[in-house]
Design a protein around this motif. Structure first.
Motif, short mmCIF file in Angstrom:
data_model
loop_
_atom_site.label_atom_id
_atom_site.label_comp_id
_atom_site.label_asym_id
_atom_site.label_seq_id
_atom_site.Cartn_x
_atom_site.Cartn_y
_atom_site.Cartn_z
N GLU A 77 -1.52 -13.13 -5.68
CA GLU A 77 -3.21 -13.59 -5.86
C GLU A 77 -3.46 -14.68 -6.60
N VAL A 78 -4.36 -15.20 -6.53
CA VAL A 78 -4.67 -16.26 -7.73
C VAL A 78 -5.28 -15.70 -8.57
N GLU A 79 -4.61 -15.66 -9.82
CA GLU A 79 -5.67 -15.12 -10.81
C GLU A 79 -6.39 -16.01 -11.49
N SER A 80 -6.15 -17.42 -11.82
CA SER A 80 -7.12 -18.32 -12.39
C SER A 80 -6.80 -19.75 -11.68
N ALA A 87 -2.83 -20.10 -11.23
CA ALA A 87 -1.90 -19.32 -11.78
C ALA A 87 -2.02 -18.12 -11.05
N TYR A 88 -0.92 -17.60 -10.87
CA TYR A 88 -0.76 -16.29 -9.42
C TYR A 88 -0.52 -15.24 -10.35
N ARG A 89 -0.68 -14.14 -9.77
CA ARG A 89 -0.33 -12.68 -10.32
C ARG A 89 0.32 -11.95 -9.11
N ILE A 90 1.34 -11.27 -9.30
CA ILE A 90 1.75 -10.27 -8.33
C ILE A 90 0.89 -9.23 -8.10
N THR A 91 0.69 -8.68 -6.61
CA THR A 91 -0.28 -7.76 -6.46
C THR A 91 0.55 -6.43 -6.31
N ASP A 92 0.00 -5.16 -6.48
CA ASP A 92 0.77 -4.08 -6.29
C ASP A 92 1.63 -4.00 -4.89
N ALA A 93 0.98 -4.63 -3.87
CA ALA A 93 1.82 -4.66 -2.66
C ALA A 93 3.06 -5.46 -2.94
N GLY A 94 2.90 -6.47 -3.77
CA GLY A 94 3.97 -7.49 -3.94
C GLY A 94 5.00 -6.62 -4.67
#
Length: 162
Positions: free
Chosen positions: A34-37, A45-52
């Motif tokens: 998901e886009v973090e910022s 800036a992306y971050r990995i999700t729990d599903a990721g």
């Protein structure tokens, strides 16, 4: 992100800037990142999700590793017999130099990591392991190109003694 990807993986798993962003968009649609910022010029800036995280762990533990290596250098070596000795010597010298330079770049990057320039997170330590594989692989390829210069067809086979 594209610069960092290219710096560490570019020579073993190349990806163009548009390809990386297309893949990130696909992963976002699938809910794996998901886009973090969002910064200037719509940089995200992306971050990995729990599903990721779950999907990466599944890939690491349940999906067989594809051990295919496509090294054009080695494919070409099947046809070295078609090259003139001088041409082959030049080619192998060039390849040895190329792989020595890559190994040196990876050694420099490893030293920076070892000095803590990037911190000591688990992610950084995993990248360090990857970098060491690059050092060893490129050193081995340079050594192979050096060795190949010393044997036929790079050195003509001496005629049999009467």
């Amino acid at each position: 992100m594209a610069r960092r990807f290219t710096e560490v993986l570019g020579s073993i798993w190349p990806a163009q800037h548009p390809k990386i962003h297309a893949e990130l968009n696909k992963l976002a649609v699938e809910g794996l990142v998901e886009v973090e910022s969002e910064g200037p010029r719509r940089r995200k800036a992306y971050r990995i999700t729990d599903a990721g995280v779950t999907e990466v762990k599944r890939w690491l533990t349940e999906v067989d590793v594809d051990h295919t290596m496509r090294l054009q250098l080695l494919l070409r070596s099947l046809f070295f017999w078609m090259m003139d000795t001088d041409e082959l010597q030049r080619h192998l010298e060039s390849e040895a130099q190329y792989y020595r330079q890559l190994a040196d770049q990876y050694r420099d990057y490893a030293a920076r990591k070892d000095r803590g320039e990037f911190g000591y997170s688990e992610q950084t330590q995993s990248i360090r392991v990857t970098i060491e594989a690059g050092v060893r692989l490129y050193t081995a390829l340079a050594d192979w190109a050096d060795w190949a210069q010393t044997v036929p067809p790079a050195k003509p086979t001496p005629p049999p003694k009467p």
